[in-house]
Design an enzyme around this catalytic site. Structure first.
Site, PDB file in Angstrom:
ATOM      1  N   ASP A  71      28.123  30.874  47.028  1.00  0.00           N
ATOM      2  CA  ASP A  71      28.106  31.746  45.815  1.00  0.00           C
ATOM      3  C   ASP A  71      28.425  31.090  44.446  1.00  0.00           C
ATOM      4  O   ASP A  71      27.688  31.444  43.643  1.00  0.00           O
ATOM      5  CB  ASP A  71      29.171  33.014  46.100  1.00  0.00           C
ATOM      6  CG  ASP A  71      28.587  33.875  47.261  1.00  0.00           C
ATOM      7  OD1 ASP A  71      27.368  33.880  47.496  1.00  0.00           O
ATOM      8  OD2 ASP A  71      29.262  35.060  47.357  1.00  0.00           O
ATOM      9  N   ASP A 146      32.479  37.247  36.525  1.00  0.00           N
ATOM     10  CA  ASP A 146      33.925  37.960  36.002  1.00  0.00           C
ATOM     11  C   ASP A 146      34.241  36.952  34.550  1.00  0.00           C
ATOM     12  O   ASP A 146      33.932  35.994  34.784  1.00  0.00           O
ATOM     13  CB  ASP A 146      34.753  38.275  37.034  1.00  0.00           C
ATOM     14  CG  ASP A 146      35.254  36.984  37.908  1.00  0.00           C
ATOM     15  OD1 ASP A 146      35.153  35.704  37.300  1.00  0.00           O
ATOM     16  OD2 ASP A 146      35.341  37.075  39.036  1.00  0.00           O
ATOM     17  N   LYS A 173      51.269  44.650  31.370  1.00  0.00           N
ATOM     18  CA  LYS A 173      52.426  43.575  31.259  1.00  0.00           C
ATOM     19  C   LYS A 173      51.998  42.778  32.948  1.00  0.00           C
ATOM     20  O   LYS A 173      52.566  43.473  33.960  1.00  0.00           O
ATOM     21  CB  LYS A 173      53.734  43.964  31.520  1.00  0.00           C
ATOM     22  CG  LYS A 173      53.812  44.740  29.993  1.00  0.00           C
ATOM     23  CD  LYS A 173      55.293  45.359  29.924  1.00  0.00           C
ATOM     24  CE  LYS A 173      55.528  45.974  28.576  1.00  0.00           C
ATOM     25  NZ  LYS A 173      56.878  46.453  28.630  1.00  0.00           N
ATOM     26  N   ASP A 175      50.467  39.194  35.334  1.00  0.00           N
ATOM     27  CA  ASP A 175      50.149  37.710  35.127  1.00  0.00           C
ATOM     28  C   ASP A 175      48.766  37.532  34.701  1.00  0.00           C
ATOM     29  O   ASP A 175      48.483  36.393  34.029  1.00  0.00           O
ATOM     30  CB  ASP A 175      50.163  37.102  36.745  1.00  0.00           C
ATOM     31  CG  ASP A 175      51.457  36.826  37.036  1.00  0.00           C
ATOM     32  OD1 ASP A 175      52.224  37.070  36.527  1.00  0.00           O
ATOM     33  OD2 ASP A 175      51.528  36.644  38.281  1.00  0.00           O
ATOM     34  N   THR A 186      33.086  41.504  44.564  1.00  0.00           N
ATOM     35  CA  THR A 186      33.451  41.116  45.707  1.00  0.00           C
ATOM     36  C   THR A 186      34.248  39.662  45.738  1.00  0.00           C
ATOM     37  O   THR A 186      34.527  38.988  46.746  1.00  0.00           O
ATOM     38  CB  THR A 186      32.361  41.079  46.832  1.00  0.00           C
ATOM     39  OG1 THR A 186      31.146  40.198  46.109  1.00  0.00           O
ATOM     40  CG2 THR A 186      31.839  42.469  46.980  1.00  0.00           C
ATOM     41  N   LEU A 190      38.112  41.614  44.170  1.00  0.00           N
ATOM     42  CA  LEU A 190      38.349  42.015  45.501  1.00  0.00           C
ATOM     43  C   LEU A 190      39.669  41.314  46.136  1.00  0.00           C
ATOM     44  O   LEU A 190      40.438  41.951  46.579  1.00  0.00           O
ATOM     45  CB  LEU A 190      37.479  41.634  46.373  1.00  0.00           C
ATOM     46  CG  LEU A 190      37.609  42.176  47.833  1.00  0.00           C
ATOM     47  CD1 LEU A 190      37.594  43.720  47.993  1.00  0.00           C
ATOM     48  CD2 LEU A 190      36.130  41.633  48.816  1.00  0.00           C
TER      49      LEU A 190
END
Length: 290
Positions: A71, A146, A173, A175, A186, A190
């Protein structure tokens, strides 16, 4: 155009096979110039007629991008041709391969389907990303999968003020924060506990990474409303953060930077798997096992 995974011997073997097969049938082949330069090494034996081109100067007459790998390889390949409207098809040489339409034993199948006109692409939402600093546009990028905002080497909770359209959503708030397209739902989304979204929908998922409060849950919003995230803190002590798109583009952020994400003007033209996304999930993730 062939785009083999850069560090995979299996991908170079597949590129050799594909280039020779296409050349024997009178089909022109182009590859990344860096791959072309490695001909004769690592099992990469290319026909002399296979042309090497710079990725930022791909010819306008390229009809199809064939990604040979997993991918990640397909995502990297799509970054170079999506704006040109060139369809992308993946041959999965990796493990999961959610995005690839063909498996490692189907290389000649995809090539034959391509030259006989049997491949059909579908539009997949991409994300336009704009970073504004001191009120001015600082950087722009387009993501297929993303983007995420995350702390750097100093692990301190970030304060990320997030809006959807003109409406305040939350002050996360955490990480970090992942904003994903349906295609990217995915992936990192995910793994962080975000929802799986059916392809073809026009939405973004917003998923916090290790939020300080358990009430901060992933949400799904319209991609056309857009998402805006401002890095507001911490303001005391040393902290760092960065923005990454598709795992391939990364920039350091400054406090006060504003990241705007909207539906990109041009979608990715992806040749999807013949099986439905639900069948792929059942097979890849063992959902159908008793």
């Amino acid at each position: 155009m062939l785009y083999p995974r850069e560090d995979g011997p299996a991908a170079y073997g597949a590129a050799t096979q594909a280039a020779s097969w296409l050349h024997a049938r009178g089909v022109g082949v182009v590859l990344d110039a860096r791959v072309r330069a490695r001909a004769g090494t690592d099992g990469l034996e290319l026909p002399d007629a296979a042309v090497g081109v710079e990725l930022d100067n791909i010819p306008d007459d390229v009809d199809l991008m064939v990604a040979l790998g997993g991918d990640g390889t397909l995502l990297r390949a799509s970054r170079w041709v999506a704006d040109m409207g060139v369809p992308v098809v993946g041959v999965n040489l990796g493990d999961l391969g959610f995005l690839s339409a063909y498996g490692r034993d189907q290389l000649e199948d995809v090539l034959l389907d391509a030259i006989e006109g049997r491949l059909n692409w579908e539009p997949r939402l991409r994300m336009g990303v704009e970073v504004r600093r001191d009120g001015e546009v600082f950087e722009t990028e387009t993501a297929v999968n993303d983007v995420y905002i995350k702390h750097g080497q100093i692990p301190r909770l970030l304060r990320l003020a997030t809006r959807v359209g003109d409406h305040e959503l939350a002050l996360y708030k955490a990480d970090g924060l992942i904003i994903a397209t349906p295609l990217g739902s995915t992936a990192y989304n995910l793994a962080a506990g975000g929802p799986i979204v059916a392809p073809g929908t026009e939405v973004f998922t917003i998923t916090p990474i290790c939020p300080h409060s358990l009430t901060l849950r992933p949400v799904v919003v319209s991609a056309h409303d857009g998402v805006t995230v401002t890095w507001e803190g911490p303001t005391q002590g040393v902290s760092d953060g960065y923005l990454t798109a598709d795992g391939a583009w990364k920039i350091p952020l400054r406090l006060g930077d504003e990241i705007r994400m909207r539906a990109a003007a041009k979608p990715l033209r992806l040749v999807p798997a013949k099986a439905s996304v639900f069948a792929v999930l059942a097979a890849k993730m063992g959902w159908s096992s008793g």
